[in-house]
Design an enzyme around this catalytic site. Sequence first.
Site, short mmCIF file in Angstrom:
data_model
loop_
_atom_site.label_atom_id
_atom_site.label_comp_id
_atom_site.label_asym_id
_atom_site.label_seq_id
_atom_site.Cartn_x
_atom_site.Cartn_y
_atom_site.Cartn_z
N LYS A 114 -4.48 -5.99 3.27
CA LYS A 114 -3.17 -6.55 3.60
C LYS A 114 -3.21 -8.07 3.53
O LYS A 114 -2.29 -8.70 3.02
CB LYS A 114 -2.72 -6.08 4.97
CG LYS A 114 -2.38 -4.62 4.95
CD LYS A 114 -1.54 -4.21 6.15
CE LYS A 114 -1.31 -2.71 6.14
NZ LYS A 114 -2.09 -2.02 7.16
N LYS A 227 -1.22 10.62 -4.31
CA LYS A 227 -0.67 11.42 -3.22
C LYS A 227 0.83 11.26 -3.11
O LYS A 227 1.39 10.25 -3.54
CB LYS A 227 -1.26 10.92 -1.88
CG LYS A 227 -2.70 11.27 -1.66
CD LYS A 227 -3.03 11.25 -0.17
CE LYS A 227 -2.91 9.89 0.48
NZ LYS A 227 -3.40 9.87 1.86
N LYS A 230 3.17 7.64 -1.87
CA LYS A 230 2.56 6.33 -2.14
C LYS A 230 3.53 5.34 -2.78
O LYS A 230 3.37 4.14 -2.60
CB LYS A 230 1.32 6.49 -3.04
CG LYS A 230 0.11 7.01 -2.28
CD LYS A 230 -0.59 5.89 -1.52
CE LYS A 230 -1.71 6.44 -0.66
NZ LYS A 230 -2.16 5.58 0.39
#
Length: 361
Positions: A114, A227, A230
């Site tokens: 992040k 997945k 996402k």
Amino acid sequence: MEKKKIVVSGIRPTGNIHLGNYFGAIRNFVRMQDEYQCYFFIADYHSLTTHPHPEHLRQNVKQILATYVACGMDPEKVAIYVQSDLPETAELYLILNMNVYLGELMRCTSFKEKAKQYWGQLRKELVEDLSSGEGQEEKAGKAEKEGNKAHVSAGLLTYPTLMAADILIHKADFVPVGKDQEQHLEMTRAFAHRFNSVYGVDCFGQPQAFNFGENLIKIPGLDGSGKMGKSESGNNAIFLTDEDAVIRKKIMRATTDSGPVEMNQQKPEAIANLFQLVRVLCGEEAFREFDAAYNRCDIRYGDMKKQLAEDTIKFVSPFRARIGEILSDDAFLEKIRRQGQEKARESAVRTVREVRGIIGF
Ligand code: TRP
């Protein structure tokens, strides 16, 4: 009677619940509610790292509460609560932070990822400013402004401490989480162990990841890779609240290719993903039929998608109806929220009292 093992897990109130959340987590939570003492909470403190709008936050919290109950979680058995309804968590977080090291927080993978996004953006903007030929002072002023926009908060850095507090406040034995949370859980164990050794006590245990093994069904997304959930667009995921027409549209648009060219060829990822969804939602028999057609090279993706869409609708629509009913009943929502808070506070207050005593408060 033997004491039930304790299970804790949280979900961040960001967006709607999709089929990936359902099969990967919620369904398994529901299966745990008889055998374990479960605490399932909505991590609204955690969600503040992304500054949600208060109205959205409130709405999303309600949405998850309603979804949990609609999916079969029994508020009589499970403590379903909202993290910020348990300020004891914040106190334990503060206390744990005193023995958490800056270095270990900065080395945490989720933080690095992040922070990289923020810092990458900040650097890019600074370089643009430099090449636009502004004076030093202007640049500094602008950098400060941009810096405010692209900050890395202490809350983001200490996210793992808050998660540890969530888990340790109930002295959890097991934490059902996905692979992406394993490092956080490792940190929780380190913080628990450190507290014990700093004070020479045996207050916290070593919570373990709960792995559903065979029961863990992977749900791929509709956009061909990875997945469900996402992507940003929302077209990659089927939400439990999606209307029939939306489900149909999303599935008919799912990524495919021009079809197999060789008998029994291996399926490319996008196709394998679609087949996995067929297996879960249409059942083993339908899966085998389409699989045989694929292997003979006479599969019609359109037909397969139609069946997948109809079976998905059959699966989702009762959830959608139930979620809607619960959401329209504010009194009921409030009741389960308070019921969960009460249950959770019992164990939280006990833990914080013990910890305060150990510290010398
Ligand atoms: N960090 C988890 C996630 O992003 C959510 C979470 C917060 C959590 N606190 C927790 C999960 C405690 C398990 C236990 O998915």
